[in-house]
Each structure stands twice: as C-alpha cells, then as structure tokens.
Design a protein around this motif. Structure first.
Motif, PDB file in Angstrom:
ATOM      1  N   LYS A  83      23.343  72.464  15.826  1.00 38.60           N
ATOM      2  CA  LYS A  83      22.928  72.936  17.147  1.00 38.60           C
ATOM      3  C   LYS A  83      22.369  71.790  17.985  1.00 38.60           C
ATOM      4  CE  LYS A  83      18.207  74.427  15.951  1.00 38.60           C
ATOM      5  NZ  LYS A  83      17.260  75.571  15.950  1.00 38.60           N
ATOM      6  N   ILE A  84      22.610  71.871  19.270  1.00 36.91           N
ATOM      7  CA  ILE A  84      22.039  70.956  20.254  1.00 36.91           C
ATOM      8  C   ILE A  84      21.424  71.824  21.342  1.00 36.91           C
ATOM      9  CG2 ILE A  84      22.480  69.148  21.960  1.00 36.91           C
ATOM     10  CD1 ILE A  84      24.891  68.308  20.298  1.00 36.91           C
ATOM     11  N   GLN A  85      20.148  71.605  21.617  1.00 37.32           N
ATOM     12  CA  GLN A  85      19.446  72.360  22.647  1.00 37.32           C
ATOM     13  C   GLN A  85      18.735  71.374  23.566  1.00 37.32           C
ATOM     14  OE1 GLN A  85      17.176  74.803  19.831  1.00 37.32           O
ATOM     15  NE2 GLN A  85      18.257  76.611  20.565  1.00 37.32           N
ATOM     16  N   ASP A  86      19.435  70.957  24.609  1.00 34.18           N
ATOM     17  CA  ASP A  86      18.897  69.992  25.556  1.00 34.18           C
ATOM     18  C   ASP A  86      18.487  70.742  26.825  1.00 34.18           C
ATOM     19  OD1 ASP A  86      18.325  67.977  27.330  1.00 34.18           O
ATOM     20  OD2 ASP A  86      20.024  66.716  26.764  1.00 34.18           O
ATOM     21  N   TYR A  87      17.237  71.186  26.850  1.00 27.10           N
ATOM     22  CA  TYR A  87      16.764  71.983  27.978  1.00 27.10           C
ATOM     23  C   TYR A  87      16.594  71.142  29.245  1.00 27.10           C
ATOM     24  CZ  TYR A  87      15.966  75.934  24.892  1.00 27.10           C
ATOM     25  OH  TYR A  87      16.146  76.982  24.014  1.00 27.10           O
ATOM     26  N   PHE A  92      23.862  73.004  25.759  1.00 29.54           N
ATOM     27  CA  PHE A  92      23.648  73.712  24.495  1.00 29.54           C
ATOM     28  C   PHE A  92      24.950  73.735  23.702  1.00 29.54           C
ATOM     29  CE2 PHE A  92      20.875  75.385  27.743  1.00 29.54           C
ATOM     30  CZ  PHE A  92      19.627  75.336  27.146  1.00 29.54           C
ATOM     31  N   ALA A  93      24.857  73.531  22.393  1.00 31.38           N
ATOM     32  CA  ALA A  93      26.038  73.580  21.533  1.00 31.38           C
ATOM     33  C   ALA A  93      25.638  74.129  20.167  1.00 31.38           C
ATOM     34  CB  ALA A  93      26.661  72.197  21.385  1.00 31.38           C
ATOM     35  N   TYR A  94      26.491  75.016  19.641  1.00 33.04           N
ATOM     36  CA  TYR A  94      26.213  75.625  18.343  1.00 33.04           C
ATOM     37  C   TYR A  94      27.486  75.684  17.507  1.00 33.04           C
ATOM     38  CZ  TYR A  94      21.983  77.334  20.681  1.00 33.04           C
ATOM     39  OH  TYR A  94      20.814  77.422  21.381  1.00 33.04           O
ATOM     40  N   ASN A 115      30.025  75.437  23.215  1.00 31.33           N
ATOM     41  CA  ASN A 115      29.066  74.592  23.924  1.00 31.33           C
ATOM     42  C   ASN A 115      29.136  74.860  25.417  1.00 31.33           C
ATOM     43  OD1 ASN A 115      30.602  72.252  25.423  1.00 31.33           O
ATOM     44  ND2 ASN A 115      31.652  72.504  23.452  1.00 31.33           N
ATOM     45  N   SER A 116      28.079  74.537  26.113  1.00 33.39           N
ATOM     46  CA  SER A 116      27.940  74.901  27.520  1.00 33.39           C
ATOM     47  C   SER A 116      28.755  74.040  28.466  1.00 33.39           C
ATOM     48  CB  SER A 116      26.464  74.852  27.933  1.00 33.39           C
ATOM     49  OG  SER A 116      25.915  73.566  27.706  1.00 33.39           O
ATOM     50  N   LYS A 117      29.499  73.046  27.950  1.00 35.69           N
ATOM     51  CA  LYS A 117      30.372  72.246  28.805  1.00 35.69           C
ATOM     52  C   LYS A 117      31.802  72.772  28.817  1.00 35.69           C
ATOM     53  CE  LYS A 117      27.890  67.877  29.118  1.00 35.69           C
ATOM     54  NZ  LYS A 117      27.983  66.400  29.016  1.00 35.69           N
ATOM     55  N   GLU A 118      32.046  73.894  28.137  1.00 35.46           N
ATOM     56  CA  GLU A 118      33.367  74.501  28.194  1.00 35.46           C
ATOM     57  C   GLU A 118      33.653  74.936  29.631  1.00 35.46           C
ATOM     58  OE1 GLU A 118      33.851  77.588  25.324  1.00 35.46           O
ATOM     59  OE2 GLU A 118      33.111  76.358  23.674  1.00 35.46           O
ATOM     60  N   LYS A 119      34.909  74.883  30.005  1.00 35.47           N
ATOM     61  CA  LYS A 119      35.290  75.100  31.394  1.00 35.47           C
ATOM     62  C   LYS A 119      34.837  76.444  31.927  1.00 35.47           C
ATOM     63  CE  LYS A 119      39.264  74.576  34.474  1.00 35.47           C
ATOM     64  NZ  LYS A 119      40.724  74.312  34.567  1.00 35.47           N
ATOM     65  N   LYS A 120      34.804  77.459  31.067  1.00 37.75           N
ATOM     66  CA  LYS A 120      34.430  78.799  31.510  1.00 37.75           C
ATOM     67  C   LYS A 120      32.991  78.861  31.997  1.00 37.75           C
ATOM     68  CE  LYS A 120      33.959  82.055  28.450  1.00 37.75           C
ATOM     69  NZ  LYS A 120      32.603  82.537  28.703  1.00 37.75           N
ATOM     70  N   ASN A 133      21.612  81.164  24.756  1.00 38.25           N
ATOM     71  CA  ASN A 133      21.869  82.409  24.033  1.00 38.25           C
ATOM     72  C   ASN A 133      23.334  82.814  24.126  1.00 38.25           C
ATOM     73  OD1 ASN A 133      20.869  84.771  22.560  1.00 38.25           O
ATOM     74  ND2 ASN A 133      21.326  85.904  24.436  1.00 38.25           N
ATOM     75  N   THR A 134      23.929  82.604  25.311  1.00 37.00           N
ATOM     76  CA  THR A 134      25.348  82.946  25.498  1.00 37.00           C
ATOM     77  C   THR A 134      26.226  82.153  24.551  1.00 37.00           C
ATOM     78  OG1 THR A 134      24.953  83.454  27.829  1.00 37.00           O
ATOM     79  CG2 THR A 134      27.227  83.034  27.166  1.00 37.00           C
ATOM     80  N   CYS A 135      25.980  80.856  24.459  1.00 42.12           N
ATOM     81  CA  CYS A 135      26.793  79.991  23.585  1.00 42.12           C
ATOM     82  C   CYS A 135      26.595  80.340  22.112  1.00 42.12           C
ATOM     83  CB  CYS A 135      26.449  78.523  23.827  1.00 42.12           C
ATOM     84  SG  CYS A 135      26.999  77.892  25.423  1.00 42.12           S
ATOM     85  N   LEU A 136      25.381  80.698  21.739  1.00 43.93           N
ATOM     86  CA  LEU A 136      25.112  81.076  20.348  1.00 43.93           C
ATOM     87  C   LEU A 136      25.886  82.331  19.979  1.00 43.93           C
ATOM     88  CD1 LEU A 136      23.663  80.800  17.673  1.00 43.93           C
ATOM     89  CD2 LEU A 136      21.672  81.943  18.690  1.00 43.93           C
ATOM     90  N   LYS A 137      25.872  83.333  20.872  1.00 51.14           N
ATOM     91  CA  LYS A 137      26.613  84.569  20.597  1.00 51.14           C
ATOM     92  C   LYS A 137      28.117  84.307  20.530  1.00 51.14           C
ATOM     93  CE  LYS A 137      23.333  87.914  22.502  1.00 51.14           C
ATOM     94  NZ  LYS A 137      23.112  88.942  23.535  1.00 51.14           N
ATOM     95  N   MET A 138      28.605  83.425  21.407  1.00 51.42           N
ATOM     96  CA  MET A 138      30.036  83.128  21.405  1.00 51.42           C
ATOM     97  C   MET A 138      30.446  82.427  20.112  1.00 51.42           C
ATOM     98  SD  MET A 138      32.708  83.640  23.190  1.00 51.42           S
ATOM     99  CE  MET A 138      31.998  84.023  24.788  1.00 51.42           C
ATOM    100  N   ALA A 139      29.615  81.509  19.637  1.00 56.99           N
ATOM    101  CA  ALA A 139      29.915  80.805  18.389  1.00 56.99           C
ATOM    102  C   ALA A 139      29.948  81.785  17.215  1.00 56.99           C
ATOM    103  CB  ALA A 139      28.881  79.708  18.145  1.00 56.99           C
ATOM    104  N   LYS A 140      29.012  82.753  17.206  1.00 53.89           N
ATOM    105  CA  LYS A 140      28.990  83.768  16.139  1.00 53.89           C
ATOM    106  C   LYS A 140      30.264  84.617  16.186  1.00 53.89           C
ATOM    107  CE  LYS A 140      25.345  86.197  15.359  1.00 53.89           C
ATOM    108  NZ  LYS A 140      24.186  87.104  15.587  1.00 53.89           N
ATOM    109  N   LYS A 141      30.676  84.987  17.388  1.00 54.73           N
ATOM    110  CA  LYS A 141      31.868  85.817  17.526  1.00 54.73           C
ATOM    111  C   LYS A 141      33.106  85.082  17.030  1.00 54.73           C
ATOM    112  CE  LYS A 141      33.264  86.598  21.739  1.00 54.73           C
ATOM    113  NZ  LYS A 141      33.381  87.203  23.103  1.00 54.73           N
ATOM    114  N   ARG A 142      33.234  83.816  17.399  1.00 57.63           N
ATOM    115  CA  ARG A 142      34.398  83.029  16.980  1.00 57.63           C
ATOM    116  C   ARG A 142      34.416  82.849  15.468  1.00 57.63           C
ATOM    117  NH1 ARG A 142      33.946  78.526  21.889  1.00 57.63           N
ATOM    118  NH2 ARG A 142      34.704  79.910  23.527  1.00 57.63           N
ATOM    119  N   ALA A 143      33.243  82.679  14.871  1.00 57.51           N
ATOM    120  CA  ALA A 143      33.166  82.533  13.415  1.00 57.51           C
ATOM    121  C   ALA A 143      33.577  83.823  12.721  1.00 57.51           C
ATOM    122  CB  ALA A 143      31.741  82.145  13.012  1.00 57.51           C
TER     123      ALA A 143
END
Length: 267
Positions: A83-87, A92-94, A115-120, A133-143
């Motif tokens: 995880k990367i959490q650069d406030y 953010f990346a998970y 990660n939060s640099k994705e085009k979407k 939080n959005t990126c964390l949930k997306m990573a869980k879903k993809r896994a």
C-alpha cells in the motif's frame, strides 16, 4: 552435508504418467458440468457484462464472482500486501490478496491492484483525497474476481477484463463517437440483426427512431442513432477538395445545384 537446498528438475511426463486417466477424465467432466451450471445461474449485465472490444468472452463482474463462491461454499479473506498512502499529493495504491477458504482450509487465492492515477480517476471533479477508500475497495474486488475465475476453472468462458474500465471505455466511446463509427455499428439483435445502422437507417428509418425511444437500448447504439438522425444527409451535400491543404470541404448551399456543372461550365 551442504545446507543448500537441492532442486531436482522434474520431467512433466513423469507427472502425466503418474496420473490415473479415468480420474482425470472424471474431473474434466465435472469442470464442464460446473461451467454450465455457472452460465445458467448468472445473469447478463448484472453478473457479467461486455468486455473490451474484440474479446469473444464476457467480463465477470463482482456480483457474478460472489455467486460463484456461494455455489462452491467458499469464504473470502483479504490481505493488503502492498500500500501507498500519500495524503500530501493525494496518491493511493493498494495490492490486495483474496484467499478463498472452505472449512478453514485454504483453496486458492487471487490478486488485485488499484491506484489513484488510473485514468478513470483522472478528473477535476474527483476529490483526490477521498480516493484511498475507493482504490482499496477496487483492489479487493479485482482480487476476488481473479480468485473466482481460478477456483472455478472459468477463464475459458469469462475474461477478467476490469469492469470499471469497461464502463469507462464505453462512456468514452459514446462521447467521442464519429459519424463513420455510428454508421458502421452492427446490430446483434432483432429483425435487422447483422446489418449496420447505416443500412437500417436507409431501409427502415422508423426502426432507428424506435431504438432512440427505447429505454433498454445500449447507450452506444442510442448515441449512434442520434448521430444518424441529426447528422447531414449525404444526398443533400457535396464535397470539394482544398487544393492547398488537400482536405475535403463541404460546399455552401448556393453551390449545391450549380447550373454550370458538367460540359457547359465556363470554368
């Protein structure tokens, strides 16, 4: 005696020769039967949907992955392995591992990253500090989708095309659609199945109007119909070539019916 681990290369044929073919065949039959059960239990546009252009398999979505795990009686456990959490910069990346278990026994696992640099997420409307939080949930879903495809041996009927990116690409396709793209879209349903929208518009313009007014029409097809209906009619326009740029230009209306067209032109 050396403390180094000795790795012995194993010939793949040794593994195959040690198999009991009747059991292998029985397992293959069960996999095929399970795939049919899954296909019958899942719903289009809810459990699976359109994948990337050119794919011959639909994309498995989160509700579909959850149903597959329920059919198999499996539980999901998640672990953040990176995880990367650069406030300060809002980055953010998970990377998440989804472990599937049954009665406490580990069956298989899947990996997902976001990660939060994705085009979407690249939008002025996005609050970048809320993306963690959005990126964390997306990573869980993809896994979870990755694990479901593996445990069910379903990669030959579903792709793990990322559902959120499919939706984004679909939206982008609609927003940037050209007249040529609209004309070349082929219908895959109804009495005009197999025809392009341009062909249907020439033969049955009322059907195009019907597609426009139908709430169930695919957004891309509806956009294409709008372009066809509101666009210039080919028979009402002529083109000329700009000798300096080589580009095709539309002639103004006063030149549409030039009385000097042909052999009698004084020019």
């Amino acid at each position: 005696m050396s403390n180094e681990m000795m790795v012995q290369e194993v010939n793949p044929m040794m593994i195959i020769e040690g198999l009991k073919i009747d059991r292998v065949q029985d397992s293959m039959n069960k996999i095929q039967q399970f795939q049919k059960v899954v296909q019958g239990a899942l719903s289009a546009d809810h459990d699976y949907g359109s994948a990337f252009p050119g794919s011959n398999k639909p994309s498995l979505l989160k509700p579909g992955a959850e149903k597959i795990l329920m059919l198999l009686g499996l539980a999901s456990e998640y672990e953040i392995i990176e995880k990367i959490q650069d406030y300060e910069d809002g980055f953010f990346a998970y990377t998440v591992r989804c472990v599937l278990t049954k009665a406490g026994q580990v069956i298989t696992e899947g990996l997902g990253h976001c990660n939060s640099k994705e085009k979407k997420y690249d939008s002025d409307k996005q609050d970048k500090y809320m993306l963690g939080n959005t990126c964390l949930k997306m990573a869980k879903k993809r896994a979870q989708v990755d694990a479901a495809l593996t445990v069910g041996s379903l990669s030959n009927i579903f792709t793990q095309d990322l559902e959120d990116m499919v939706q984004f690409n679909q939206s982008e396709r609609v927003n940037t659609m050209t007249m040529k793209e609209a004309e070349n879209i082929k219908l895959t349903f109804g009495k005009h199945k197999g025809k392009t929208l341009e062909e249907v518009y020439k033969e049955a313009p009322d059907y195009i109007q019907w597609l426009l007014g139908n709430d169930r029409t695919d957004p891309a097809i509806k956009k294409a119909c709008e372009i066809l209906v509101s666009g210039p009619k080919k028979e009402d326009s002529k083109e000329k070539v700009n000798t300096e740029t080589g580009e095709i230009e539309d002639l103004p209306p006063e030149f549409m019916n030039n009385p000097f067209d042909g052999e009698d032109s004084p020019f």
